[in-house]
Design a protein around this motif. Sequence first.
Motif, mmCIF file in Angstrom:
data_model
loop_
_atom_site.group_PDB
_atom_site.id
_atom_site.type_symbol
_atom_site.label_atom_id
_atom_site.label_comp_id
_atom_site.label_asym_id
_atom_site.label_seq_id
_atom_site.Cartn_x
_atom_site.Cartn_y
_atom_site.Cartn_z
ATOM 1 N N HIS A 86 0.845 -1.212 0.000
ATOM 2 C CA HIS A 86 0.000 0.000 0.000
ATOM 3 C C HIS A 86 0.877 1.259 0.000
ATOM 4 O O HIS A 86 0.653 2.185 -0.790
ATOM 5 N N ALA A 87 1.899 1.278 0.850
ATOM 6 C CA ALA A 87 2.768 2.461 0.939
ATOM 7 C C ALA A 87 3.492 2.702 -0.394
ATOM 8 O O ALA A 87 3.608 3.851 -0.856
ATOM 9 N N TYR A 88 3.966 1.620 -1.018
ATOM 10 C CA TYR A 88 4.591 1.761 -2.354
ATOM 11 C C TYR A 88 3.607 2.376 -3.335
ATOM 12 O O TYR A 88 3.950 3.264 -4.119
ATOM 13 N N SER A 89 2.351 1.901 -3.297
ATOM 14 C CA SER A 89 1.371 2.395 -4.285
ATOM 15 C C SER A 89 1.099 3.888 -4.066
ATOM 16 O O SER A 89 0.907 4.631 -5.031
ATOM 17 N N LEU A 90 1.102 4.309 -2.815
ATOM 18 C CA LEU A 90 0.860 5.736 -2.542
ATOM 19 C C LEU A 90 2.044 6.581 -3.033
ATOM 20 O O LEU A 90 1.853 7.657 -3.614
ATOM 21 N N ILE A 91 3.276 6.095 -2.808
ATOM 22 C CA ILE A 91 4.465 6.832 -3.273
ATOM 23 C C ILE A 91 4.412 6.986 -4.789
ATOM 24 O O ILE A 91 4.577 8.101 -5.324
ATOM 25 N N HIS A 92 4.161 5.895 -5.492
ATOM 26 C CA HIS A 92 4.145 5.958 -6.962
ATOM 27 C C HIS A 92 2.945 6.747 -7.468
ATOM 28 O O HIS A 92 3.042 7.479 -8.464
ATOM 29 N N ASP A 93 1.818 6.621 -6.775
ATOM 30 C CA ASP A 93 0.615 7.363 -7.197
ATOM 31 C C ASP A 93 0.830 8.879 -7.120
ATOM 32 O O ASP A 93 0.273 9.639 -7.908
ATOM 33 N N ASP A 94 1.644 9.316 -6.166
ATOM 34 C CA ASP A 94 1.864 10.762 -5.981
ATOM 35 C C ASP A 94 2.835 11.360 -7.004
ATOM 36 O O ASP A 94 2.938 12.585 -7.116
ATOM 37 N N LEU A 95 3.541 10.530 -7.735
ATOM 38 C CA LEU A 95 4.559 11.031 -8.678
ATOM 39 C C LEU A 95 3.934 11.904 -9.774
ATOM 40 O O LEU A 95 2.770 11.709 -10.139
ATOM 41 N N PRO A 96 4.716 12.834 -10.319
ATOM 42 C CA PRO A 96 4.186 13.714 -11.373
ATOM 43 C C PRO A 96 3.582 12.949 -12.555
ATOM 44 O O PRO A 96 2.595 13.382 -13.134
ATOM 45 N N ALA A 97 4.146 11.784 -12.906
ATOM 46 C CA ALA A 97 3.610 11.027 -14.046
ATOM 47 C C ALA A 97 2.291 10.334 -13.715
ATOM 48 O O ALA A 97 1.599 9.847 -14.616
ATOM 49 N N MET A 98 1.946 10.291 -12.440
ATOM 50 C CA MET A 98 0.696 9.624 -12.029
ATOM 51 C C MET A 98 -0.299 10.690 -11.578
ATOM 52 O O MET A 98 -0.742 11.499 -12.366
ATOM 53 N N ASP A 99 -0.591 10.710 -10.272
ATOM 54 C CA ASP A 99 -1.618 11.643 -9.799
ATOM 55 C C ASP A 99 -1.051 13.021 -9.455
ATOM 56 O O ASP A 99 -1.784 13.948 -9.172
ATOM 57 N N ASP A 100 0.252 13.124 -9.424
ATOM 58 C CA ASP A 100 0.956 14.394 -9.208
ATOM 59 C C ASP A 100 0.482 15.127 -7.950
ATOM 60 O O ASP A 100 -0.112 16.194 -8.020
ATOM 61 N N ASP A 101 0.720 14.516 -6.817
ATOM 62 C CA ASP A 101 0.323 15.106 -5.536
ATOM 63 C C ASP A 101 1.532 15.541 -4.723
ATOM 64 O O ASP A 101 2.535 14.827 -4.683
ATOM 65 N N ASP A 102 1.413 16.681 -4.059
ATOM 66 C CA ASP A 102 2.523 17.191 -3.240
ATOM 67 C C ASP A 102 2.419 16.744 -1.787
ATOM 68 O O ASP A 102 3.392 16.823 -1.035
#
Length: 268
Positions: free
Chosen positions: A79-95
């Motif tokens: 789950h933690a990995y998915s949140l890290i990758h999801d936040d990346l600019p190429a994905m959901d782009d969250d700060d």
Amino acid sequence: SAFDLTRVADTLRARIDASLDAYCELSDGCPDELQAAIRYSLLAPGKRLRPILVLMATRACGRQVEVALPAACAVEMVHAYSLIHDDLPAMDDDDLRRGQPACHKKFGEATAILAGDALLTLAFEVLAREVHPPRVAAACCGALARAAGASGMVGGQADDVAGHLPTSDNPESRSTHTLESIHNRKTGAMICVALRLGALVAEADQTQIEALENYGRCVGLAFQITDDLLDVQGQEAAIGKRAGKDSVRGKLTFPGLFGAEESSRRAE
Ligand code: GRG
């Protein structure tokens, strides 16, 4: 009424956090910066919903929660990995994530990607090493890989990401079926597998596994509808990430499809 869910969850969360902390004490060969990024994201204050479900499923099948701690931690690592990758600019782009700067904002994109990779692989190392007997460990590895993989969470994420593209405005892609299919894989699969792992480590029978998974499907959908509603109604401070993003991006959501009132009714 005798069952105080908040108190039980608090107690289990403390045990999960202690185990997570021990599992990400990585030694030889792990660069300090990578270890810091792993610990920063994994130990950040989250609800620990999925690992709590693992432990409660085990208990529901009549076993002590201790036997389920490795599986609970493995689910939280994925789950933690998915949140890290999801936040990346190429994905959901969250700060912002869990009320603090997203991993790539704090450590840079390369380290964040690698921290996600390391958490994903660590999850399977923990299952393989800590779950007994070996046939149960193998069953847990298979179940978690299926739920997190191309036909599960990663597949749901891929369809969700594709849905953000301006070319995807055909009516079919905006259907309830599409919405539920994305959520069942992106969010639901990890909630379902949490319950399945809890049952597997308890060596539960097929009827118990199916009952828990059915519960997991319902909870997963209610969770996603609530997450969509919080994005519409929530305050940033309360949800620990940016609110109102879904409508800005024209994302397919339950409130967008059914309205807030009907969405609340369905979640209830
Ligand atoms: C990058 C392969 C890949 C997958 C990402 C889980 C996911 C897939 C994306 C997260 C995006 C998101 C906000 C989904 C909505 C539901 C959800 C999973 C919310 C976060 O889970 P919580 O609320 O978070 O359990 P905490 O921080 O409490 O663990």
